[in-house]
Write an enzyme that holds these catalytic residues in place. Structure first.
Site, mmCIF file in Angstrom:
data_model
loop_
_atom_site.group_PDB
_atom_site.id
_atom_site.type_symbol
_atom_site.label_atom_id
_atom_site.label_comp_id
_atom_site.label_asym_id
_atom_site.label_seq_id
_atom_site.Cartn_x
_atom_site.Cartn_y
_atom_site.Cartn_z
ATOM 1 N N TYR A 99 -22.008 33.060 -1.960
ATOM 2 C CA TYR A 99 -22.564 33.887 -3.040
ATOM 3 C C TYR A 99 -21.501 34.898 -3.476
ATOM 4 O O TYR A 99 -20.920 35.583 -2.636
ATOM 5 C CB TYR A 99 -23.817 34.606 -2.523
ATOM 6 N N LYS A 196 -35.428 36.677 -4.390
ATOM 7 C CA LYS A 196 -35.522 35.349 -4.954
ATOM 8 C C LYS A 196 -36.863 34.707 -4.578
ATOM 9 O O LYS A 196 -37.882 35.187 -5.001
ATOM 10 C CB LYS A 196 -34.311 34.527 -4.508
HETATM 11 C C1 LIG Z 1 -29.133 36.855 -4.867
HETATM 12 C C2 LIG Z 1 -28.454 36.439 -3.644
HETATM 13 C C3 LIG Z 1 -27.917 37.396 -2.759
HETATM 14 C C4 LIG Z 1 -27.925 38.884 -3.059
HETATM 15 O O1 LIG Z 1 -29.206 39.426 -3.136
HETATM 16 P P1 LIG Z 1 -29.521 40.778 -3.961
HETATM 17 O O2 LIG Z 1 -30.937 41.044 -3.653
HETATM 18 O O3 LIG Z 1 -29.234 40.470 -5.407
HETATM 19 O O4 LIG Z 1 -28.596 41.828 -3.457
HETATM 20 C C5 LIG Z 1 -27.330 36.926 -1.591
HETATM 21 N N1 LIG Z 1 -27.252 35.613 -1.312
HETATM 22 C C6 LIG Z 1 -27.745 34.671 -2.142
HETATM 23 C C7 LIG Z 1 -27.637 33.234 -1.765
HETATM 24 C C8 LIG Z 1 -28.367 35.051 -3.338
HETATM 25 O O5 LIG Z 1 -28.843 34.104 -4.158
#
Ligand SMILES: *Cc1c(COP(=O)(O)O)cnc(C)c1O
Length: 372
Positions: A99, A196
């Site tokens: 990421y 997510k």
């Molecule tokens: C979005 C995401 C992150 C970071 O998360 P945030 O809540 O935006 O800080 C880390 N790893 C993956 C795989 C992601 O999709």
């Protein structure tokens, strides 16, 4: 208990004070002491512990099958805390396609702090093993990866980490505990952006670290978190906990829709390539079939005609929304290279989809008219 039952019940009980079935949100930052100065209910200040956070942490630990969990204000804060629990001079191995926020944290924040990081192709465990150094303390895995949906054999990476006396951490954001069980594959730590799929509705920013054992490393992370204050608000914890209750059913819907969309795209003459681990031609198909219950809701595809055509397709969709992020009920489309900016290795003709829970035929019709 089984996952669907845990998703609904873990961390929840009727409120002992009122009988409320849905948990109340505890906004109080401070908690009453007993006459003898003790804290008989276990809480004293909300940066350290809060009932809503504790409920979410119990639920997340149960879902992943871990011993303990810490909920954070974002996925990035959770990631940051794992690295901060290491020591300056330690070395970590991360995927080349980790990421992008995690890569930037390692390069721009943790390298100046003294943490040494190298990046390896995690689909090639031999290379990862070669990159191990005497001071390697942690190997970070992320599968499926962004944006090409590469599949890492998590069990193999965990073995390499353990042979080196290092920890294996797995970012399980894209797969979720419904589709992938990193502790059963050998990982020691699981990281989530609850922003997510766990939150699931694009309405809350959050993160979590779940630990296989409530050991010294976990306690160090907890200490860093409570001293540094990277904690989620009670309302955010409440929202994530509510989102989790439908997670097993949402993941099935996301995955079922994504497979249909991927199959449609792979037969379309204007599409150059489809990256989805549920398609037999995907290089990670076999490992995914072994380590994932279903291939998930994320996919990417490359269009014929380069960047211009990719922008044209993204401009024409009506059901998909042009936006970053993933894991919500609504389908999103993103030109990933422009999001990642200069230096990105993402192909210019690539569009990433977070396939939502709309009817799959509406999604397919939308893409069909946009591809022209
Ligand atoms: C979005 C995401 C992150 C970071 O998360 P945030 O809540 O935006 O800080 C880390 N790893 C993956 C795989 C992601 O999709």
């Amino acid at each position: 208990m089984r996952l669907e039952t845990l998703a609904v019940h873990a961390g929840r009980e009727a409120d002992p004070a009122t009988g409320a079935v849905t948990p109340p949100i505890h906004l109080s930052t401070t908690f009453e002491r007993a006459a003898d100065g003790s804290y008989p209910r276990g809480y004293f200040y909300s940066r350290v512990a809060n009932p809503n956070r504790e409920a979410l942490e119990k639920c997340l630990a149960a879902l992943e099958g871990g011993a303990a969990a810490a909920a954070f204000s974002s996925g990035s804060a959770a990631t940051m805390t794992v690295f901060q629990a290491l020591s300056p001079g330690d070395h970590v191995i991360a995927p080349t396609d980790v990421y992008h926020g995690t890569a930037r944290l390692l390069r721009e924040v943790l390298a100046p702090w003294g943490l040494d990081a190298s990046f390896a192709d995690m689909t090639n465990p031999g290379q990862v093993a070669q990159d191990v150094r005497a001071n390697t303390k942690l190997i970070w895995a992320e599968s499926p990866s962004n944006p090409l949906l590469k599949i890492t054999d998590i069990g193999r990476i965990a073995e390499i980490a353990h042979e080196a006396g290092a920890l294996c951490a797995c970012d399980n954001t894209w797969a979720t505990p419904v589709l992938q069980r990193p502790f059963e594959l050998g990982a020691d730590l699981i990281v989530h952006a609850t922003t997510k799929y766990l939150g699931g509705h694009g309405s809350v920013l959050g993160g979590a670290v779940i630990a296989r054992a409530e050991d010294g490393f976990f306690q160090r992370m907890r200490e860093i978190q409570t001293l540094g204050g990277a904690v989620p608000s009670p309302f955010e914890c409440w929202l994530v906990l509510r989102g989790v209750s439908t997670l097993p059913y949402r993941m099935r819907g996301h995955s079922e829709n994504a497979l249909k969309v991927a199959t449609f795209l792979s037969g379309h003459p204007a599409v150059e390539a489809v990256h989805y681990p549920g398609l037999k031609e995907h290089p990670g198909y076999e490992v995914a079939a072994r380590q994932m219950a279903l291939p998930g809701g994320m996919l990417a595809f490359q269009v014929q005609g380069g960047r211009e055509k990719a922008f044209e397709v993204a401009a024409k969709v009506k059901v998909f929304t042009r936006a970053t992020s993933l894991g919500g009920v609504e389908s999103l489309i993103e030109h990933r290279a422009s999001m990642e900016g200069p230096g990105t290795r993402t192909p210019d003709n690539l569009l990433r989809l977070s396939v939502g829970l709309e009817h799959p035929d509406d999604l397919i019709e939308d893409l069909a008219q946009a591809l022209g």
